[in-house]
Write a protein that holds these residues in place. Structure first.
Motif, PDB file in Angstrom:
ATOM      1  N   MET A   1       2.753 -40.980 -38.395  1.00 48.36           N
ATOM      2  CA  MET A   1       1.568 -41.721 -38.021  1.00 48.36           C
ATOM      3  C   MET A   1       1.399 -42.902 -38.980  1.00 48.36           C
ATOM      4  SD  MET A   1      -2.481 -40.657 -38.144  1.00 48.36           S
ATOM      5  CE  MET A   1      -2.260 -39.068 -37.454  1.00 48.36           C
ATOM      6  N   GLU A   2       1.187 -44.059 -38.420  1.00 45.98           N
ATOM      7  CA  GLU A   2       0.986 -45.248 -39.237  1.00 45.98           C
ATOM      8  C   GLU A   2      -0.494 -45.451 -39.510  1.00 45.98           C
ATOM      9  OE1 GLU A   2       3.093 -48.839 -38.124  1.00 45.98           O
ATOM     10  OE2 GLU A   2       4.221 -47.664 -36.676  1.00 45.98           O
ATOM     11  N   LYS A   3      -0.784 -46.168 -40.583  1.00 40.54           N
ATOM     12  CA  LYS A   3      -2.158 -46.542 -40.878  1.00 40.54           C
ATOM     13  C   LYS A   3      -2.461 -47.842 -40.155  1.00 40.54           C
ATOM     14  CE  LYS A   3      -2.135 -44.248 -45.258  1.00 40.54           C
ATOM     15  NZ  LYS A   3      -2.535 -44.229 -46.625  1.00 40.54           N
ATOM     16  N   MET A   4      -3.716 -48.077 -39.864  1.00 38.10           N
ATOM     17  CA  MET A   4      -4.102 -49.280 -39.122  1.00 38.10           C
ATOM     18  C   MET A   4      -3.634 -50.548 -39.824  1.00 38.10           C
ATOM     19  SD  MET A   4      -5.311 -48.742 -36.199  1.00 38.10           S
ATOM     20  CE  MET A   4      -6.003 -50.313 -35.786  1.00 38.10           C
ATOM     21  N   LYS A   5      -3.639 -50.560 -41.142  1.00 37.71           N
ATOM     22  CA  LYS A   5      -3.213 -51.766 -41.857  1.00 37.71           C
ATOM     23  C   LYS A   5      -1.720 -52.056 -41.644  1.00 37.71           C
ATOM     24  CE  LYS A   5      -2.130 -49.553 -46.192  1.00 37.71           C
ATOM     25  NZ  LYS A   5      -2.015 -49.705 -47.592  1.00 37.71           N
ATOM     26  N   ASP A   6      -0.965 -51.056 -41.229  1.00 39.16           N
ATOM     27  CA  ASP A   6       0.464 -51.230 -41.001  1.00 39.16           C
ATOM     28  C   ASP A   6       0.770 -51.882 -39.649  1.00 39.16           C
ATOM     29  OD1 ASP A   6       0.973 -50.047 -43.456  1.00 39.16           O
ATOM     30  OD2 ASP A   6       1.199 -48.050 -42.586  1.00 39.16           O
ATOM     31  N   TYR A   7      -0.213 -51.885 -38.748  1.00 39.41           N
ATOM     32  CA  TYR A   7      -0.014 -52.494 -37.436  1.00 39.41           C
ATOM     33  C   TYR A   7      -0.213 -54.007 -37.534  1.00 39.41           C
ATOM     34  CZ  TYR A   7       0.007 -47.936 -35.164  1.00 39.41           C
ATOM     35  OH  TYR A   7       0.333 -46.671 -34.767  1.00 39.41           O
ATOM     36  N   PRO A   8       0.425 -54.774 -36.656  1.00 40.65           N
ATOM     37  CA  PRO A   8       0.230 -56.231 -36.671  1.00 40.65           C
ATOM     38  C   PRO A   8      -1.187 -56.600 -36.236  1.00 40.65           C
ATOM     39  CG  PRO A   8       1.527 -55.579 -34.758  1.00 40.65           C
ATOM     40  CD  PRO A   8       1.347 -54.348 -35.597  1.00 40.65           C
ATOM     41  N   ASN A  12       0.146 -54.606 -28.926  1.00 42.38           N
ATOM     42  CA  ASN A  12       0.567 -54.519 -27.526  1.00 42.38           C
ATOM     43  C   ASN A  12       0.203 -53.119 -27.011  1.00 42.38           C
ATOM     44  OD1 ASN A  12       2.630 -52.723 -28.329  1.00 42.38           O
ATOM     45  ND2 ASN A  12       4.028 -54.414 -28.692  1.00 42.38           N
ATOM     46  N   VAL A  13       0.515 -52.857 -25.779  1.00 44.47           N
ATOM     47  CA  VAL A  13       0.132 -51.577 -25.177  1.00 44.47           C
ATOM     48  C   VAL A  13       0.815 -50.410 -25.896  1.00 44.47           C
ATOM     49  CG1 VAL A  13       0.162 -50.202 -23.066  1.00 44.47           C
ATOM     50  CG2 VAL A  13      -0.406 -52.622 -22.955  1.00 44.47           C
ATOM     51  N   GLU A  14       2.046 -50.590 -26.318  1.00 41.44           N
ATOM     52  CA  GLU A  14       2.736 -49.517 -27.045  1.00 41.44           C
ATOM     53  C   GLU A  14       2.002 -49.173 -28.338  1.00 41.44           C
ATOM     54  OE1 GLU A  14       5.264 -47.629 -25.976  1.00 41.44           O
ATOM     55  OE2 GLU A  14       5.162 -48.739 -24.100  1.00 41.44           O
ATOM     56  N   ASP A  15       1.442 -50.189 -29.019  1.00 44.01           N
ATOM     57  CA  ASP A  15       0.654 -49.933 -30.221  1.00 44.01           C
ATOM     58  C   ASP A  15      -0.604 -49.137 -29.883  1.00 44.01           C
ATOM     59  OD1 ASP A  15       2.416 -51.387 -31.922  1.00 44.01           O
ATOM     60  OD2 ASP A  15       1.397 -53.260 -31.409  1.00 44.01           O
ATOM     61  N   ILE A  16      -1.261 -49.486 -28.775  1.00 42.58           N
ATOM     62  CA  ILE A  16      -2.463 -48.775 -28.339  1.00 42.58           C
ATOM     63  C   ILE A  16      -2.127 -47.304 -28.074  1.00 42.58           C
ATOM     64  CG2 ILE A  16      -4.231 -48.610 -26.527  1.00 42.58           C
ATOM     65  CD1 ILE A  16      -4.519 -51.085 -28.326  1.00 42.58           C
ATOM     66  N   ILE A  17      -0.993 -47.072 -27.439  1.00 43.29           N
ATOM     67  CA  ILE A  17      -0.543 -45.702 -27.166  1.00 43.29           C
ATOM     68  C   ILE A  17      -0.394 -44.932 -28.478  1.00 43.29           C
ATOM     69  CG2 ILE A  17       1.445 -44.350 -26.363  1.00 43.29           C
ATOM     70  CD1 ILE A  17       1.811 -46.569 -24.183  1.00 43.29           C
ATOM     71  N   ILE A  22      -2.537 -41.688 -26.692  1.00 44.74           N
ATOM     72  CA  ILE A  22      -2.769 -41.481 -25.257  1.00 44.74           C
ATOM     73  C   ILE A  22      -1.494 -41.822 -24.507  1.00 44.74           C
ATOM     74  CG2 ILE A  22      -5.257 -41.868 -25.376  1.00 44.74           C
ATOM     75  CD1 ILE A  22      -4.788 -44.732 -24.408  1.00 44.74           C
ATOM     76  N   GLY A  23      -1.439 -41.464 -23.261  1.00 48.34           N
ATOM     77  CA  GLY A  23      -0.273 -41.740 -22.433  1.00 48.34           C
ATOM     78  C   GLY A  23      -0.237 -43.188 -21.968  1.00 48.34           C
ATOM     79  N   LYS A  24       0.897 -43.552 -21.419  1.00 49.46           N
ATOM     80  CA  LYS A  24       1.116 -44.920 -20.975  1.00 49.46           C
ATOM     81  C   LYS A  24       0.144 -45.327 -19.867  1.00 49.46           C
ATOM     82  CE  LYS A  24       5.067 -47.874 -19.955  1.00 49.46           C
ATOM     83  NZ  LYS A  24       6.515 -47.889 -19.766  1.00 49.46           N
ATOM     84  N   SER A  25      -0.043 -44.469 -18.876  1.00 49.14           N
ATOM     85  CA  SER A  25      -0.944 -44.832 -17.780  1.00 49.14           C
ATOM     86  C   SER A  25      -2.385 -44.927 -18.269  1.00 49.14           C
ATOM     87  CB  SER A  25      -0.820 -43.862 -16.609  1.00 49.14           C
ATOM     88  OG  SER A  25      -1.174 -42.564 -16.992  1.00 49.14           O
ATOM     89  N   SER A  26      -2.799 -44.064 -19.185  1.00 50.15           N
ATOM     90  CA  SER A  26      -4.150 -44.139 -19.750  1.00 50.15           C
ATOM     91  C   SER A  26      -4.330 -45.421 -20.551  1.00 50.15           C
ATOM     92  CB  SER A  26      -4.428 -42.942 -20.653  1.00 50.15           C
ATOM     93  OG  SER A  26      -4.460 -41.754 -19.911  1.00 50.15           O
ATOM     94  N   ALA A  27      -3.302 -45.809 -21.274  1.00 50.93           N
ATOM     95  CA  ALA A  27      -3.376 -47.047 -22.056  1.00 50.93           C
ATOM     96  C   ALA A  27      -3.522 -48.257 -21.141  1.00 50.93           C
ATOM     97  CB  ALA A  27      -2.138 -47.186 -22.943  1.00 50.93           C
TER      98      ALA A  27
END
Length: 66
Positions: A1-8, A12-17, A22-27
């Motif tokens: 699991m990454e920390k929020m500061k590690d995200y750009p 994108n949707v993959e980051d949201i997932i 959550i699953g791809k369709s939910s995202a």
């Protein structure tokens, strides 16, 4: 699991997932729901990290009010 500061700063949707676990369709349902601002660039859907964090903070405040 990454920390929020590690995200750009722009997610994108993959980051949201990954962030929301959550699953791809939910995202995709979520980003198309209009609950927060998204930007479409070609076929990509982008979300500012700050916008997602504000949305999450708003969701938690709504839960506290109930």
């Amino acid at each position: 699991m990454e920390k929020m500061k590690d995200y750009p700063d722009v997610l994108n949707v993959e980051d949201i997932i990954s962030i929301l676990r959550i699953g791809k369709s939910s995202a995709y349902d979520l980003v198309h729901s209009g609950q927060f601002h998204t930007v479409k660039v070609g076929r990509r859907i982008l979300i500012y990290k700050d916008v997602l964090l504000q949305w999450l903070d708003g969701q938690s405040k709504k839960m506290e009010e109930k």
